[in-house]
Write an enzyme that holds these catalytic residues in place. Sequence first.
Site, mmCIF file in Angstrom:
data_model
loop_
_atom_site.group_PDB
_atom_site.id
_atom_site.type_symbol
_atom_site.label_atom_id
_atom_site.label_comp_id
_atom_site.label_asym_id
_atom_site.label_seq_id
_atom_site.Cartn_x
_atom_site.Cartn_y
_atom_site.Cartn_z
ATOM 1 N N ASP A 32 0.857 -1.174 0.000
ATOM 2 C CA ASP A 32 0.000 0.000 0.000
ATOM 3 C C ASP A 32 0.903 1.237 0.000
ATOM 4 O O ASP A 32 2.056 1.162 0.404
ATOM 5 C CB ASP A 32 -0.865 -0.061 1.266
ATOM 6 N N ASP B 234 -8.817 -6.498 0.342
ATOM 7 C CA ASP B 234 -7.956 -6.603 1.525
ATOM 8 C C ASP B 234 -8.671 -5.929 2.689
ATOM 9 O O ASP B 234 -9.517 -5.057 2.466
ATOM 10 C CB ASP B 234 -6.625 -5.881 1.305
ATOM 11 N N CYS C 204 -16.126 -25.971 9.276
ATOM 12 C CA CYS C 204 -14.935 -25.178 8.916
ATOM 13 C C CYS C 204 -13.712 -26.084 9.033
ATOM 14 O O CYS C 204 -13.587 -26.845 9.998
ATOM 15 C CB CYS C 204 -14.794 -23.960 9.822
ATOM 16 N N CYS D 50 -10.544 -25.111 9.274
ATOM 17 C CA CYS D 50 -9.343 -24.470 9.827
ATOM 18 C C CYS D 50 -8.829 -25.278 11.022
ATOM 19 O O CYS D 50 -9.566 -26.069 11.616
ATOM 20 C CB CYS D 50 -9.615 -23.022 10.220
ATOM 21 N N CYS E 55 -10.941 -24.914 14.231
ATOM 22 C CA CYS E 55 -12.220 -25.622 14.227
ATOM 23 C C CYS E 55 -12.046 -27.135 14.207
ATOM 24 O O CYS E 55 -12.897 -27.871 14.706
ATOM 25 C CB CYS E 55 -13.073 -25.174 13.053
ATOM 26 N N HIS F 289 -8.838 -18.870 12.106
ATOM 27 C CA HIS F 289 -10.220 -19.125 11.658
ATOM 28 C C HIS F 289 -10.722 -18.010 10.739
ATOM 29 O O HIS F 289 -11.273 -18.277 9.667
ATOM 30 C CB HIS F 289 -11.155 -19.280 12.858
#
Length: 359
Positions: free
Chosen positions: A91, A269, A307, A309, A312, A338
Amino acid sequence: MKFTVVKKSVKSAARAGLLETAHGVIETPVFMPVGTLGTVKSLTPDLVAEQGAQIILANTYHLFLRPGADLIARAGGLHQFMHWDKPLLTDSGGFQVFSLAKLRRIDRDGVEFQSPLDGGARHKFTPELVVDIQRQLGSDIMMPLDVCSNPHDPKEKIAEDLQITLAWARRARLAARNGEAAGRPALFGIVQGGLHEDLRQEAAARLRELDFPGYAVGGVSVGEPEEDLYRIAQSTAALLPVEKPRYLMGVGLPQNLLQCVPFGIDMFDAVLPTRLARHNSFFTPLGLASILNAAYAEDWAPLVDGCDCYACRHFSRAYLRHLARAKEILAIVLLTMHNIRYLVNLMRDLRQKILCGEV
Ligand SMILES: [Zn+2]
């Protein structure tokens, strides 16, 4: 950098694409986690990659102030310094023109910031310097210095800001082109213009004349109502060339991504998934939830059923609530994993649906 639209939806302006950079190919639409200071807060780069992140952001302004672009260049560039070998987008500092409004002064030449770090020292950022800094960092996708307007300012002020942004875009494009022949990083153009569609039209037309390799929609997600975000994202995306990537800056709530991908946005983003995790919040299909909720005290289910992840797959809401109440660092790490994975999966599903003609 090369962008290919793999599939264009017939139901909406959505598209699935491939964005090729020197550090790998990115499947779009894509959500990009933010690592402002050269770290996605609380996760090692391996864990960021494990969540499926294909590209992350870093911030030119903050890294210039500390530890300094020269130091990062001597370390071998930001990829090497932070041990991240996938694509990096940097950025420009344009957002800090908005967020640090009290600490900066704008003139035609550039913007002078008063540093909050080194005893209030003043640093002048010009469009050319900002391109040079991003080259030193070794960024794959660079953003030009711009003026991110306050959407609540009068229209005349936003129009004035826009003229500065467009003049700086031209200068940045020249500075970036000097090195492009040598396979240097791509510089995107940023469309500003507040919530005014006529200003956005002018901005898009003027930037298209400069033939950037990609285009961003800036100046949204800065406190405007959600319907304005959608109106500007949709109308501005429609003004940008179909064969170039389109990036909606600072937008990253699940419902925002679901809404804006059909407008033909390819890249997003936001600091939200990581920031919310540090405030004990996590994404669910029903919206945002707080792990501190007393209802989770003896809830043995994962954060989100199904989920995939790490958090999870291995931990209950009860355990995560316990960690968060005890202010254990692991609570932040697991909630961050997560939240990033949640957005990555959301985008992956959307891409699949575009490829199958369902979105
Ligand atoms: Zn999860």
